[in-house]
Scaffold this motif. Structure first.
Motif, PDB file in Angstrom:
ATOM      1  N   PHE A 160     -20.782 -63.564 -51.986  1.00 40.78           N
ATOM      2  CA  PHE A 160     -21.194 -64.299 -53.182  1.00 40.78           C
ATOM      3  C   PHE A 160     -20.172 -65.376 -53.563  1.00 40.78           C
ATOM      4  CE2 PHE A 160     -23.263 -60.081 -54.019  1.00 40.78           C
ATOM      5  CZ  PHE A 160     -24.550 -60.522 -53.747  1.00 40.78           C
ATOM      6  N   ASP A 161     -18.946 -65.237 -53.085  1.00 39.34           N
ATOM      7  CA  ASP A 161     -17.893 -66.209 -53.395  1.00 39.34           C
ATOM      8  C   ASP A 161     -17.730 -67.251 -52.299  1.00 39.34           C
ATOM      9  OD1 ASP A 161     -17.383 -64.713 -55.685  1.00 39.34           O
ATOM     10  OD2 ASP A 161     -15.962 -63.415 -54.621  1.00 39.34           O
ATOM     11  N   GLY A 162     -18.646 -67.274 -51.332  1.00 43.11           N
ATOM     12  CA  GLY A 162     -18.529 -68.208 -50.227  1.00 43.11           C
ATOM     13  C   GLY A 162     -18.713 -69.652 -50.664  1.00 43.11           C
ATOM     14  N   ARG A 163     -18.107 -70.556 -49.923  1.00 37.95           N
ATOM     15  CA  ARG A 163     -18.182 -71.987 -50.217  1.00 37.95           C
ATOM     16  C   ARG A 163     -19.222 -72.661 -49.344  1.00 37.95           C
ATOM     17  NH1 ARG A 163     -11.748 -73.686 -50.785  1.00 37.95           N
ATOM     18  NH2 ARG A 163     -11.254 -72.206 -52.461  1.00 37.95           N
ATOM     19  N   GLN A 164     -19.443 -73.937 -49.647  1.00 37.42           N
ATOM     20  CA  GLN A 164     -20.371 -74.776 -48.886  1.00 37.42           C
ATOM     21  C   GLN A 164     -21.771 -74.176 -48.842  1.00 37.42           C
ATOM     22  OE1 GLN A 164     -18.646 -75.489 -45.069  1.00 37.42           O
ATOM     23  NE2 GLN A 164     -16.978 -76.750 -45.865  1.00 37.42           N
ATOM     24  N   GLY A 165     -22.214 -73.617 -49.992  1.00 37.51           N
ATOM     25  CA  GLY A 165     -23.566 -73.103 -50.098  1.00 37.51           C
ATOM     26  C   GLY A 165     -23.771 -71.688 -49.611  1.00 37.51           C
ATOM     27  N   GLN A 166     -22.728 -71.054 -49.084  1.00 34.52           N
ATOM     28  CA  GLN A 166     -22.904 -69.689 -48.585  1.00 34.52           C
ATOM     29  C   GLN A 166     -23.131 -68.698 -49.726  1.00 34.52           C
ATOM     30  OE1 GLN A 166     -23.215 -68.934 -45.363  1.00 34.52           O
ATOM     31  NE2 GLN A 166     -22.980 -71.130 -44.947  1.00 34.52           N
ATOM     32  N   GLY A 167     -22.464 -68.926 -50.888  1.00 30.29           N
ATOM     33  CA  GLY A 167     -22.675 -68.043 -52.028  1.00 30.29           C
ATOM     34  C   GLY A 167     -24.090 -68.119 -52.559  1.00 30.29           C
ATOM     35  N   SER A 168     -24.643 -69.334 -52.666  1.00 32.33           N
ATOM     36  CA  SER A 168     -26.026 -69.493 -53.128  1.00 32.33           C
ATOM     37  C   SER A 168     -27.008 -68.869 -52.143  1.00 32.33           C
ATOM     38  CB  SER A 168     -26.338 -70.979 -53.314  1.00 32.33           C
ATOM     39  OG  SER A 168     -25.480 -71.560 -54.267  1.00 32.33           O
ATOM     40  N   LYS A 169     -26.712 -68.981 -50.863  1.00 32.66           N
ATOM     41  CA  LYS A 169     -27.584 -68.382 -49.854  1.00 32.66           C
ATOM     42  C   LYS A 169     -27.606 -66.862 -49.981  1.00 32.66           C
ATOM     43  CE  LYS A 169     -28.283 -68.184 -44.852  1.00 32.66           C
ATOM     44  NZ  LYS A 169     -27.779 -68.628 -43.522  1.00 32.66           N
ATOM     45  N   ALA A 170     -26.444 -66.249 -50.250  1.00 31.90           N
ATOM     46  CA  ALA A 170     -26.397 -64.794 -50.410  1.00 31.90           C
ATOM     47  C   ALA A 170     -27.165 -64.355 -51.650  1.00 31.90           C
ATOM     48  CB  ALA A 170     -24.931 -64.340 -50.507  1.00 31.90           C
ATOM     49  N   VAL A 171     -27.072 -65.132 -52.725  1.00 31.85           N
ATOM     50  CA  VAL A 171     -27.815 -64.790 -53.947  1.00 31.85           C
ATOM     51  C   VAL A 171     -29.325 -64.889 -53.700  1.00 31.85           C
ATOM     52  CG1 VAL A 171     -28.261 -65.501 -56.322  1.00 31.85           C
ATOM     53  CG2 VAL A 171     -25.920 -65.441 -55.465  1.00 31.85           C
ATOM     54  N   LYS A 172     -29.773 -65.913 -52.985  1.00 31.63           N
ATOM     55  CA  LYS A 172     -31.196 -66.059 -52.703  1.00 31.63           C
ATOM     56  C   LYS A 172     -31.714 -64.897 -51.855  1.00 31.63           C
ATOM     57  CE  LYS A 172     -31.297 -71.113 -52.976  1.00 31.63           C
ATOM     58  NZ  LYS A 172     -31.526 -72.385 -52.236  1.00 31.63           N
ATOM     59  N   GLU A 173     -30.911 -64.457 -50.879  1.00 33.68           N
ATOM     60  CA  GLU A 173     -31.339 -63.314 -50.065  1.00 33.68           C
ATOM     61  C   GLU A 173     -31.471 -62.059 -50.905  1.00 33.68           C
ATOM     62  OE1 GLU A 173     -28.460 -63.018 -46.996  1.00 33.68           O
ATOM     63  OE2 GLU A 173     -29.159 -64.808 -45.899  1.00 33.68           O
ATOM     64  N   LEU A 174     -30.531 -61.856 -51.847  1.00 33.67           N
ATOM     65  CA  LEU A 174     -30.622 -60.687 -52.727  1.00 33.67           C
ATOM     66  C   LEU A 174     -31.843 -60.791 -53.646  1.00 33.67           C
ATOM     67  CD1 LEU A 174     -29.455 -58.066 -53.847  1.00 33.67           C
ATOM     68  CD2 LEU A 174     -28.002 -59.439 -55.357  1.00 33.67           C
ATOM     69  N   ARG A 175     -32.147 -61.969 -54.144  1.00 33.44           N
ATOM     70  CA  ARG A 175     -33.321 -62.145 -55.002  1.00 33.44           C
ATOM     71  C   ARG A 175     -34.606 -61.820 -54.244  1.00 33.44           C
ATOM     72  NH1 ARG A 175     -33.327 -65.480 -59.500  1.00 33.44           N
ATOM     73  NH2 ARG A 175     -35.244 -66.488 -58.749  1.00 33.44           N
ATOM     74  N   LEU A 176     -34.664 -62.176 -52.960  1.00 34.91           N
ATOM     75  CA  LEU A 176     -35.851 -61.847 -52.166  1.00 34.91           C
ATOM     76  C   LEU A 176     -36.009 -60.335 -52.015  1.00 34.91           C
ATOM     77  CD1 LEU A 176     -35.642 -64.576 -49.363  1.00 34.91           C
ATOM     78  CD2 LEU A 176     -37.345 -64.421 -51.196  1.00 34.91           C
ATOM     79  N   GLU A 177     -34.923 -59.612 -51.772  1.00 36.35           N
ATOM     80  CA  GLU A 177     -35.008 -58.155 -51.635  1.00 36.35           C
ATOM     81  C   GLU A 177     -35.386 -57.493 -52.954  1.00 36.35           C
ATOM     82  OE1 GLU A 177     -32.081 -56.014 -49.606  1.00 36.35           O
ATOM     83  OE2 GLU A 177     -31.679 -57.534 -48.080  1.00 36.35           O
ATOM     84  N   ILE A 178     -34.864 -58.014 -54.066  1.00 37.33           N
ATOM     85  CA  ILE A 178     -35.228 -57.459 -55.372  1.00 37.33           C
ATOM     86  C   ILE A 178     -36.718 -57.675 -55.636  1.00 37.33           C
ATOM     87  CG2 ILE A 178     -34.911 -57.759 -57.853  1.00 37.33           C
ATOM     88  CD1 ILE A 178     -31.970 -58.311 -57.302  1.00 37.33           C
ATOM     89  N   ALA A 179     -37.222 -58.873 -55.320  1.00 38.76           N
ATOM     90  CA  ALA A 179     -38.653 -59.142 -55.516  1.00 38.76           C
ATOM     91  C   ALA A 179     -39.508 -58.233 -54.634  1.00 38.76           C
ATOM     92  CB  ALA A 179     -38.946 -60.609 -55.221  1.00 38.76           C
ATOM     93  N   ALA A 180     -39.067 -57.996 -53.391  1.00 39.14           N
ATOM     94  CA  ALA A 180     -39.828 -57.104 -52.512  1.00 39.14           C
ATOM     95  C   ALA A 180     -39.870 -55.689 -53.068  1.00 39.14           C
ATOM     96  CB  ALA A 180     -39.222 -57.122 -51.112  1.00 39.14           C
ATOM     97  N   THR A 181     -38.767 -55.217 -53.631  1.00 44.02           N
ATOM     98  CA  THR A 181     -38.737 -53.875 -54.211  1.00 44.02           C
ATOM     99  C   THR A 181     -39.674 -53.779 -55.414  1.00 44.02           C
ATOM    100  OG1 THR A 181     -36.435 -53.651 -53.506  1.00 44.02           O
ATOM    101  CG2 THR A 181     -37.229 -52.105 -55.177  1.00 44.02           C
TER     102      THR A 181
END
Length: 541
Positions: A160-181
């Protein structure tokens, strides 16, 4: 389609956050922070449906004890700016009942436990009494480190603390899993609604490509915004909507802006703020930064800006310690310093010609403050302008730019006199404002005569009682004492100014044969290309 909302935030020690305090508030427990000794008591708070700790398999048993775990979590972080916890807030569908929402919340917490190997506090919150009754949500408070059989391990959620968009990418992946649940639980409950974490624009485009134009038109609505606890509290306090709607929307928005400004001013003037983090220190840092800038880098020094800055400094009626770091404005000190340099170095004409426009702007600011004070007194019905104020007012209005030539210490005296004029006018107008506030409170109370037992009527009665307090004999005596003190300071400031302006040599000078000529004009625009110059030194033989 059900509404989807998930939000992630972090708690850092550098911002003054504490994971023990966060856990106590979300779980509705009474916890003691062993590191600071502070007691966080939230057992009486309303709206906590369920709170439970979750931990990975093989974790110690104390990880399921809320107080022991979060105190150990604080002790595991030694840096003063350490990250102590993360939180994921998720909205629970209203279509589910209480048992189904609890099962969904525990599954979401277990998702974080299995994905990041952390301990999670699951706290289910019900809607507030005066809020939206559909606002069922869960707080998932995660530990900052992984939890294993030996206790705390490596830092968790580093992606989540990654730079160059890696943090936003990790948050989006978590949001997809939460929506699936969430969608899985909606399917088990037999509910056709689904949640979608994507943007409304993307959903509308997909619906249009599939030929479902009604859904696409519905998805073109403006996305909802999460107001947060500060805006929500202000909205409930003022009973105003955050958006401008209807004919009275503009007035409602202006009232809400005034409420926010008062709330921010109370935070700025908070006496509990440390000395190193005060409003005065912020002003000092900004002034130093402006002084370091060149005229090309800084903002343009327009003459009108000089007038406004001096005027704002004079009309500021807060205590000196909370207002600024010096009792005089920077323009006044600069002008006084210029005069002292001229008298010492002999560079009279060069310095005064360069500062002539600045002196005119500064004197115009003093006149505007004096005139505003007079207008304030005239606005009070039935008030009589006292001779002391008239003399002090005339002392400023009758001054000319050339009166300050060669007099080094009169700039401070003039500014003090202008400030005492404003203070005196404010003190004289305060009783009238208290009477008007009482009349307004009675008018508000009369609007609730038909329903005297409502909450609004109770607040209106409290407002009347507070307004009456400001008109009590004790407060009136204090006000008279303050008026006497303001009048005394104003008179002393005028006497000091007149004494420093007086020239003892003027009485013995012979009358000039050109005495009938008109004096030089007070403003440069009235004189064309007139310049104020001092007579140079007499040649020595």
């Amino acid at each position: 389609m059900a509404i989807y909302h998930s939000h992630m935030k972090s708690f850092g020690r550098g911002k003054g956050d504490s994971s023990v305090a966060a856990a106590a508030y979300r779980a509705g427990f009474d916890l003691v922070d062993e590191a600071t000794g502070l007691s966080h008591q939230y057992s009486r708070r309303h709206g906590v449906d369920h709170a439970q700790m979750l931990a990975p398999k093989g974790a110690p048993a104390w990880c399921l004890d809320t107080e022991k775990f979060w105190n150990a979590n604080e002790a595991a972080e030694t840096r003063k700016n350490a990250l102590v916890a993360r939180e994921v807030e998720v909205a629970l569908p209203q279509s589910l009942d209480q048992a189904q929402r609890k099962e969904l919340a525990l599954d979401l917490g277990q998702l974080l436990v299995d994905r990041y190997q952390v301990a999670v506090l699951v706290a289910i919150h019900a809607p507030s009494r005066n809020g939206d009754q559909r606002n069922h949500h869960v707080h998932l408070l995660m530990s900052a480190r992984q939890v294993g059989p030996e206790g705390f391990g490596m830092r968790a959620g580093a992606e989540f603390d990654g730079r160059q968009g890696q943090g936003s990418k990790a948050v989006k992946e978590l949001r997809l899993e939460i929506a699936a649940t969430i969608n899985g639980h909606l399917d088990l409950a037999g509910i056709e609604k689904r949640v979608d974490p994507r943007k409304l624009k993307t959903q509308a485009r997909e619906a249009a490509l599939q030929g479902n134009f009604e859904l696409a038109r519905e998805l073109t609505r403006t996305p909802g915004r999460h107001n947060g606890k500060v805006k929500t509290a202000l909205e409930r306090k003022s009973r105003l909507t955050w958006s401008v709607q209807g004919l009275g929307g503009k007035d409602a928005a202006m009232k809400l802006v005034a409420t926010i400004s008062a709330h921010q001013a109370a935070l700025i003037d908070d006496p509990k703020v440390p000395e190193g983090h005060s409003h005065a220190s912020a002003l000092r840092d900004r002034a130093k930064a402006e002084d370091r800038l060149t005229p090309q880098q800084g903002r343009a020094a327009h003459p009108r800006d000089v007038v406004e800055r001096v005027r704002e400094h004079l009309l500021d009626r807060r205590p000196t310690a909370a207002r600024s770091f010096d009792q005089y404005s920077r323009q006044t000190l600069h002008l006084s310093r210029v005069q002292r340099i001229t008298r010492a170095s002999g560079r009279d004409a060069e310095v005064l010609n360069a500062e002539a426009k600045l002196i005119e702007d500064w004197l115009e600011a003093q006149r505007e403050v004096a005139q505003d004070s007079l207008e304030l007194l005239r606005s009070v019905p039935g008030i009589q302008i006292e001779p002391e104020f008239q003399f002090a007012h005339a002392s400023i209005l009758c001054r000319r730019v050339d009166d300050y030539a060669g007099k080094a210490f009169t700039f401070e005296d003039t500014e003090v006199l202008a400030r005492t004029l404003a203070k005196y006018a404010h003190m004289m107008a305060r009783p009238h404002r208290a009477r008007m506030a009482l009349l307004d409170a009675h008018a508000k109370l009369s609007e609730h005569a038909d329903a005297p037992k409502t909450q609004a009527a109770t607040r209106a009665r409290q407002r009347v009682y507070r307004a009456k307090t400001h008109l009590s004999p004790r407060i009136a005596a204090i006000q008279r004492w303050r008026i006497d003190q303001a009048r005394k300071r104003m008179t002393e400031a005028r006497d000091d100014l007149e004494k420093h302006f007086a020239d003892p040599k003027a009485a013995i000078l012979p009358r000039s044969p050109l005495g009938d000529m008109d004096p030089p004009p007070a403003r440069a625009e009235e004189a064309g290309n007139w310049e104020h110059r001092m007579r140079g030194r007499r040649p020595m033989f």
